[in-house]
Design an enzyme around this catalytic site. Structure first.
Site, PDB file in Angstrom:
ATOM      1  CG  ASP A  82      41.879  35.070  38.824  1.00 35.08           C
ATOM      2  OD1 ASP A  82      42.852  35.485  37.607  1.00 35.08           O
ATOM      3  OD2 ASP A  82      41.103  34.776  39.309  1.00 35.08           O
ATOM      4  CG  ASP A  84      40.812  36.664  33.463  1.00 36.26           C
ATOM      5  OD1 ASP A  84      39.993  35.740  34.228  1.00 36.26           O
ATOM      6  OD2 ASP A  84      39.946  37.674  34.368  1.00 36.26           O
ATOM      7  CG  ASP A 160      38.297  48.065  35.741  1.00 35.35           C
ATOM      8  OD1 ASP A 160      38.931  47.046  34.557  1.00 35.35           O
ATOM      9  OD2 ASP A 160      37.887  47.500  36.697  1.00 35.35           O
TER      10      ASP A 160
HETATM   11  P1  ATP Z   1      41.561  40.200  40.243  1.00 35.32           P
HETATM   12  O1  ATP Z   1      43.366  40.645  39.864  1.00 35.32           O
HETATM   13  O2  ATP Z   1      41.564  40.881  41.459  1.00 35.32           O
HETATM   14  O3  ATP Z   1      41.235  39.001  39.539  1.00 35.32           O
HETATM   15  P2  ATP Z   1      41.265  41.849  37.839  1.00 35.32           P
HETATM   16  O4  ATP Z   1      41.393  42.682  37.801  1.00 35.32           O
HETATM   17  O5  ATP Z   1      41.793  40.200  37.511  1.00 35.32           O
HETATM   18  O6  ATP Z   1      41.416  41.564  39.573  1.00 35.32           O
HETATM   19  P3  ATP Z   1      38.852  40.912  37.564  1.00 35.32           P
HETATM   20  O7  ATP Z   1      37.376  40.562  38.717  1.00 35.32           O
HETATM   21  O8  ATP Z   1      39.722  39.160  37.290  1.00 35.32           O
HETATM   22  O9  ATP Z   1      39.825  41.105  37.746  1.00 35.32           O
HETATM   23  O10 ATP Z   1      38.103  40.819  36.272  1.00 35.32           O
HETATM   24  C1  ATP Z   1      39.128  40.217  34.956  1.00 35.32           C
HETATM   25  C2  ATP Z   1      39.317  41.656  33.883  1.00 35.32           C
HETATM   26  O11 ATP Z   1      37.528  42.574  33.934  1.00 35.32           O
HETATM   27  C3  ATP Z   1      39.770  43.126  34.526  1.00 35.32           C
HETATM   28  O12 ATP Z   1      40.942  43.155  33.929  1.00 35.32           O
HETATM   29  C4  ATP Z   1      38.762  44.101  33.278  1.00 35.32           C
HETATM   30  O13 ATP Z   1      39.248  43.972  32.223  1.00 35.32           O
HETATM   31  C5  ATP Z   1      37.863  43.580  33.544  1.00 35.32           C
HETATM   32  N1  ATP Z   1      36.788  43.755  34.225  1.00 35.32           N
HETATM   33  C6  ATP Z   1      36.499  43.333  35.840  1.00 35.32           C
HETATM   34  N2  ATP Z   1      34.998  43.752  35.992  1.00 35.32           N
HETATM   35  C7  ATP Z   1      34.849  44.989  35.322  1.00 35.32           C
HETATM   36  C8  ATP Z   1      33.863  46.596  35.604  1.00 35.32           C
HETATM   37  N3  ATP Z   1      33.159  46.077  37.039  1.00 35.32           N
HETATM   38  N4  ATP Z   1      34.042  46.965  34.633  1.00 35.32           N
HETATM   39  C9  ATP Z   1      34.672  47.093  33.525  1.00 35.32           C
HETATM   40  N5  ATP Z   1      35.828  45.487  33.154  1.00 35.32           N
HETATM   41  C10 ATP Z   1      36.193  45.137  33.990  1.00 35.32           C
HETATM   42 MG    MG Z   2      41.094  37.773  37.284  1.00 35.08          MG
END
Ligand code: ATP
Ligand code: MG
Length: 456
Positions: A82, A84, A160
């Site tokens: 996905d 963002d 994070d």
């Molecule tokens: P995935 O590939 O599983 O989607 P992701 O890193 O994109 O991994 P998401 O949950 O989609 O995970 O989160 C998007 C972004 O938001 C992360 O890459 C990070 O920058 C930020 N983020 C998400 N959760 C947290 C958190 N608990 N604390 C700080 N930043 C976060």
């Molecule tokens: Mg993501």
């Protein structure tokens, strides 16, 4: 005495100045710009929906970047699941730009922009929670609410891991990198931004995210990021059950559940997740069953098939249900004892992890079908085949056979039975060994009374 007091004051002051220096050192450098020739992102891996969203925001005069996991995955040449987008437009402004969009969330207000079947999550740059605003934390430092908007730099500090704090501008094809994230991704390192202990205290789910991302992408968790995790594992007790459930789904349905559970166990994080999972994993049969189930889930996901969360949770808790079932059979017949055991385990579980009701209903169906696989005489096998959840129940039963809990012969019998025609099925049935229930005779009306009545 006075000397002691002065020493104490000065020592305290030294510590605070140290802390300030530390904080200063943690401030992001000015962003590095990394051009397309250097980062070599393949633009074909970026979805049109993400490009359209950025374009819409740019046209309206706002900044817009693809951010987070998508940029990290693109750098690793993995197709992001996905996208963002981060922008300086506030949620209401974003909502006005895109006809098919809606504002969601309370903890973080976001906008979902819909393009066909794809949804793009758009978030406004967040400020650091030390800034003034309506951030709220609890006693252990966990952030409860946090809706302060900030600059692009602020937004990067709040993310994070360094690998997750990269901003890709599709218009210029440049990445903005505030925390040396590109270098870390290329070196396959997962490094926390800022002080790891504080960041885990602010949000303990970050510990699970570290495990998940390292398992999914084969990244090494950097030493100071990894070290505090096992000590802080208990902080997960504090996370709301519904959030923990969402994270659990991501952990186990990532296609890398086996690696995930191995790292979770190494970091002692599995105690905080499913309160019963650690118990299950300590019994050899339970461990074998859970590992087989996770392997099965991984294989399905890797083949692009769907995997049902109910099935997964049914497997994770099965050996606890078995134990409770055995216990209750001392007082009740088989089926009521099983239902009693299922309710009991679900109830213990719910205190920690809020498994959605619709999943619980299916889990119970899968479990309560299990004794029926042992009945292979008469009409019963035919009626089991017509059960709407037969396939899930059957797959579950095969795992029980494979793990050594049930004779493999039963699994083989059902595989043949399901593929046979009616005639073959009838021939396969086992002799009915259950004693036929005798119908109780209705007591005869007492003749004397009848006579007496008739004589009246
Ligand atoms: P995935 O590939 O599983 O989607 P992701 O890193 O994109 O991994 P998401 O949950 O989609 O995970 O989160 C998007 C972004 O938001 C992360 O890459 C990070 O920058 C930020 N983020 C998400 N959760 C947290 C958190 N608990 N604390 C700080 N930043 C976060
Ligand atoms: Mg993501």
């Amino acid at each position: 005495m006075i000397k002691k007091f002065l020493n104490k004051v000065f020592k305290k002051r030294e510590q605070t100045t140290d802390a300030i220096h530390l904080a200063d050192n943690n401030l992001p450098d000015a962003a590095k710009k990394i051009v397309a020739k250097k980062h070599k992102i393949n633009p074909d891996l970026i979805s049109d929906a993400a490009l359209n969203t950025c374009e819409g925001l740019h046209k309206a005069g706002f900044e817009a970047y693809i951010v987070g996991g998508a940029v990290r995955d693109l750098l690793l040449d993995v197709k992001p699941k996905d996208f963002d987008i981060a922008t300086n437009a506030e949620p209401e402004a974003v909502n006005k730009i895109f006809r098919r969009s809606r504002i969601i969330g309370r903890r973080f207000r976001l906008v979902h922009v819909m393009w066909g079947r794809e949804t793009i999550e758009v978030s406004t740059f967040r400020g650091h929670h030390h800034n003034k605003g309506d951030a709220k934390t609890n006693d252990s430092g966990r952030i409860l609410r946090d809706n302060i908007f900030g600059s692009l730099e602020d937004d990067a500090v709040r993310r994070d891991f360094t690998a997750n704090a990269l901003y890709y501008n599709p218009k210029t094809q440049e990445i903005l990198d505030f925390h040396h994230g590109v270098a870390d991704v290329k070196a396959r390192i997962l490094r926390m931004i800022g002080d790891p202990v504080t960041r885990y205290q602010e949000d303990p789910v970050r510990m699970l995210r570290a495990v998940r991302l390292s398992a999914k992408l084969g990244l090494t968790i950097e030493e100071s990021t990894e070290k505090p995790i096992s000590k802080l594992a208990d902080l997960l007790q504090d996370v709301p059950p519904s959030r923990l459930f969402d994270e659990m789904l991501k952990l186990f349905l990532s296609g890398h559940a086996i690696e995930t559970i191995n790292i979770l166990r190494a970091q002692h994080l599995h105690h905080g997740l499913l309160p019963l999972l650690d118990v299950v994993l300590e019994q050899p049969l339970g461990e074998k069953f859970v590992m087989l189930a996770l392997k099965n889930t991984d294989d399905r996901i890797m083949q692009g098939k769907s995997s049902n969360p109910s099935f997964l949770f049914a497997t994770l808790l099965w050996h606890e249900v078995l134990k409770a079932w055995e216990h209750h059979q001392k007082q009740s017949p088989m089926m009521p004892a099983l239902h009693h055991a299922m309710d009991e385990i679900i109830q213990i579980q719910a205190k920690k992890l809020a498994i959605h009701h619709r999943f619980v209903a299916t889990m119970k169906e899968i479990w309560s079908m299990q004794p029926r696989f042992e009945q292979r005489a008469g009409k019963r096998p035919f009626s089991l085949l017509t059960h709407p959840r037969y396939r899930a129940g059957y797959d579950f039963m095969l795992l029980r056979c494979e793990s050594g809990e049930m004779p493999t012969e039963i699994g083989e019998w059902w595989t043949l039975f399901a593929h046979a025609n009616t005639e073959q099925r009838t021939a396969m049935l086992l002799p009915d060994s259950t004693p036929k229930k005798r119908r109780k005779r209705k007591p005869k009306p007492k003749s004397t009374t009848a006579q007496e009545n008739s004589s009246v």
